[in-house]
Design a protein around this motif. Structure first.
Motif, mmCIF file in Angstrom:
data_model
loop_
_atom_site.group_PDB
_atom_site.id
_atom_site.type_symbol
_atom_site.label_atom_id
_atom_site.label_comp_id
_atom_site.label_asym_id
_atom_site.label_seq_id
_atom_site.Cartn_x
_atom_site.Cartn_y
_atom_site.Cartn_z
ATOM 1 N N TYR A 78 0.827 -1.207 0.000
ATOM 2 C CA TYR A 78 0.000 0.000 0.000
ATOM 3 C C TYR A 78 0.865 1.263 0.000
ATOM 4 O O TYR A 78 0.529 2.245 -0.661
ATOM 5 C CB TYR A 78 -0.948 0.011 1.192
ATOM 6 C CG TYR A 78 -2.101 -0.960 1.048
ATOM 7 C CD1 TYR A 78 -2.818 -1.059 -0.136
ATOM 8 C CD2 TYR A 78 -2.476 -1.783 2.098
ATOM 9 C CE1 TYR A 78 -3.871 -1.942 -0.269
ATOM 10 C CE2 TYR A 78 -3.530 -2.665 1.973
ATOM 11 C CZ TYR A 78 -4.221 -2.743 0.784
ATOM 12 O OH TYR A 78 -5.256 -3.617 0.649
ATOM 13 N N LYS A 79 1.986 1.249 0.726
ATOM 14 C CA LYS A 79 2.898 2.394 0.712
ATOM 15 C C LYS A 79 3.514 2.587 -0.669
ATOM 16 O O LYS A 79 3.649 3.704 -1.154
ATOM 17 C CB LYS A 79 4.001 2.216 1.747
ATOM 18 C CG LYS A 79 3.539 2.386 3.173
ATOM 19 C CD LYS A 79 4.672 2.167 4.139
ATOM 20 C CE LYS A 79 4.189 2.210 5.575
ATOM 21 N NZ LYS A 79 5.255 1.906 6.530
ATOM 22 N N LEU A 112 2.213 1.620 -3.561
ATOM 23 C CA LEU A 112 1.175 2.118 -4.463
ATOM 24 C C LEU A 112 0.900 3.596 -4.242
ATOM 25 O O LEU A 112 0.621 4.336 -5.181
ATOM 26 C CB LEU A 112 -0.118 1.325 -4.263
ATOM 27 C CG LEU A 112 -0.199 -0.021 -4.959
ATOM 28 C CD1 LEU A 112 -1.433 -0.767 -4.511
ATOM 29 C CD2 LEU A 112 -0.199 0.164 -6.458
ATOM 30 N N LYS A 113 0.985 4.031 -2.994
ATOM 31 C CA LYS A 113 0.741 5.434 -2.684
ATOM 32 C C LYS A 113 1.826 6.324 -3.293
ATOM 33 O O LYS A 113 1.543 7.431 -3.749
ATOM 34 C CB LYS A 113 0.696 5.615 -1.170
ATOM 35 C CG LYS A 113 0.042 6.861 -0.707
ATOM 36 C CD LYS A 113 -0.139 6.821 0.800
ATOM 37 C CE LYS A 113 -1.062 7.914 1.239
ATOM 38 N NZ LYS A 113 -1.293 7.885 2.671
ATOM 39 N N THR A 173 1.219 5.944 -7.513
ATOM 40 C CA THR A 173 0.036 6.581 -8.085
ATOM 41 C C THR A 173 -0.386 7.752 -7.215
ATOM 42 O O THR A 173 -0.392 7.660 -5.990
ATOM 43 C CB THR A 173 -1.126 5.570 -8.178
ATOM 44 O OG1 THR A 173 -1.415 5.088 -6.869
ATOM 45 C CG2 THR A 173 -0.770 4.419 -9.076
ATOM 46 N N SER A 174 -0.759 8.837 -7.846
ATOM 47 C CA SER A 174 -1.181 10.013 -7.086
ATOM 48 C C SER A 174 -2.630 9.893 -6.627
ATOM 49 O O SER A 174 -3.024 10.469 -5.632
ATOM 50 C CB SER A 174 -1.003 11.270 -7.928
ATOM 51 O OG SER A 174 -1.775 11.155 -9.109
ATOM 52 N N SER A 175 -3.445 9.126 -7.346
ATOM 53 C CA SER A 175 -4.852 8.981 -6.979
ATOM 54 C C SER A 175 -5.070 7.644 -6.277
ATOM 55 O O SER A 175 -4.252 6.735 -6.357
ATOM 56 C CB SER A 175 -5.730 9.050 -8.220
ATOM 57 O OG SER A 175 -5.392 7.990 -9.089
ATOM 58 N N ASN A 176 -6.178 7.518 -5.598
ATOM 59 C CA ASN A 176 -6.512 6.287 -4.868
ATOM 60 C C ASN A 176 -7.515 5.441 -5.638
ATOM 61 O O ASN A 176 -8.398 4.829 -5.062
ATOM 62 C CB ASN A 176 -7.077 6.637 -3.489
ATOM 63 C CG ASN A 176 -6.032 7.245 -2.591
ATOM 64 O OD1 ASN A 176 -4.849 6.975 -2.740
ATOM 65 N ND2 ASN A 176 -6.460 8.071 -1.656
ATOM 66 N N ILE A 177 -7.379 5.398 -6.959
ATOM 67 C CA ILE A 177 -8.316 4.655 -7.796
ATOM 68 C C ILE A 177 -7.968 3.168 -7.826
ATOM 69 O O ILE A 177 -8.835 2.328 -7.971
ATOM 70 C CB ILE A 177 -8.324 5.234 -9.232
ATOM 71 C CG1 ILE A 177 -8.711 6.701 -9.190
ATOM 72 C CG2 ILE A 177 -9.257 4.468 -10.128
ATOM 73 C CD1 ILE A 177 -8.574 7.400 -10.510
ATOM 74 N N THR A 178 -6.710 2.815 -7.670
ATOM 75 C CA THR A 178 -6.248 1.440 -7.797
ATOM 76 C C THR A 178 -6.901 0.562 -6.742
ATOM 77 O O THR A 178 -6.886 0.862 -5.554
ATOM 78 C CB THR A 178 -4.723 1.365 -7.643
ATOM 79 O OG1 THR A 178 -4.137 2.240 -8.592
ATOM 80 C CG2 THR A 178 -4.234 -0.034 -7.869
ATOM 81 N N LYS A 179 -7.474 -0.562 -7.206
ATOM 82 C CA LYS A 179 -8.109 -1.512 -6.304
ATOM 83 C C LYS A 179 -7.211 -2.741 -6.186
ATOM 84 O O LYS A 179 -6.755 -3.283 -7.179
ATOM 85 C CB LYS A 179 -9.473 -1.914 -6.827
ATOM 86 C CG LYS A 179 -10.442 -0.761 -6.869
ATOM 87 C CD LYS A 179 -11.760 -1.184 -7.458
ATOM 88 C CE LYS A 179 -12.677 0.011 -7.601
ATOM 89 N NZ LYS A 179 -13.910 -0.334 -8.291
#
Length: 154
Positions: free
Chosen positions: A68-69, A71-72, A75-81
């Motif tokens: 999760y860190k 991915l943060k 990617t700038s947005s929290n769209i990734t599932k």
């Protein structure tokens, strides 16, 4: 008669799982590599294992938090599932060195997840191709496990 008995045992297992009582199970998994390949159910990317390995609960929790860190930062947005599909399906127990036979299996130390070849570990959706390649390399290093990428076109 055996069908009725097996259905009763299944109902008892479901009740125990719903009560969240942890059963002490023996190590009943196979070590052979003759498992069928699992398929990706939804659209997106999946990371599939190519080796057999046993992962503990702490290893899975550290993988989740570090992923999760990562991915943060990527990617700038929290769209990734992200969906982890590794159930903790066994318990690791230990008994004291000076205990005699007939005293049970001992206390539960941790819970385990058995990863088999061909099993999908993590699925992603709504993520770019370049980010998934970086994450694949990151998971190879983090787990010390052979993994490969599977995907379904949108």
């Amino acid at each position: 008669m055996s069908f009725v008995l097996s259905s009763v045992l299944i109902k008892i297992d479901v009740i125990i799982m719903s009560l969240r009582i942890e059963k002490k199970l023996h190590n009943n998994w196979k070590v052979t590599k003759t498992y069928k390949n699992y398929t990706l159910q939804s659209t997106g990317f999946g990371i599939k294992s190519t080796d057999f390995k046993v992962l503990t609960e702490t290893q899975l929790l550290s993988l989740k938090s570090s992923l999760y860190k990562k991915l943060k930062t990527l990617t700038s947005s929290n769209i990734t599932k992200v969906h982890f599909s590794l159930p903790l399906n066994s318990n690791l127990t230990s008994l004291g060195l000076e205990s005699r036979m007939g005293k049970g299996k001992g206390n539960i130390l941790t819970r385990l997840s058995v990863v088999r070849p061909g099993q999908i570990i993590i699925t992603f959706s709504e993520i770019s191709w370049s980010h998934i390649i970086i994450i694949l390399k990151f998971i190879k290093i983090k787990l010390c496990l052979g993994v490969k990428l599977t995907f379904i076109k949108y």
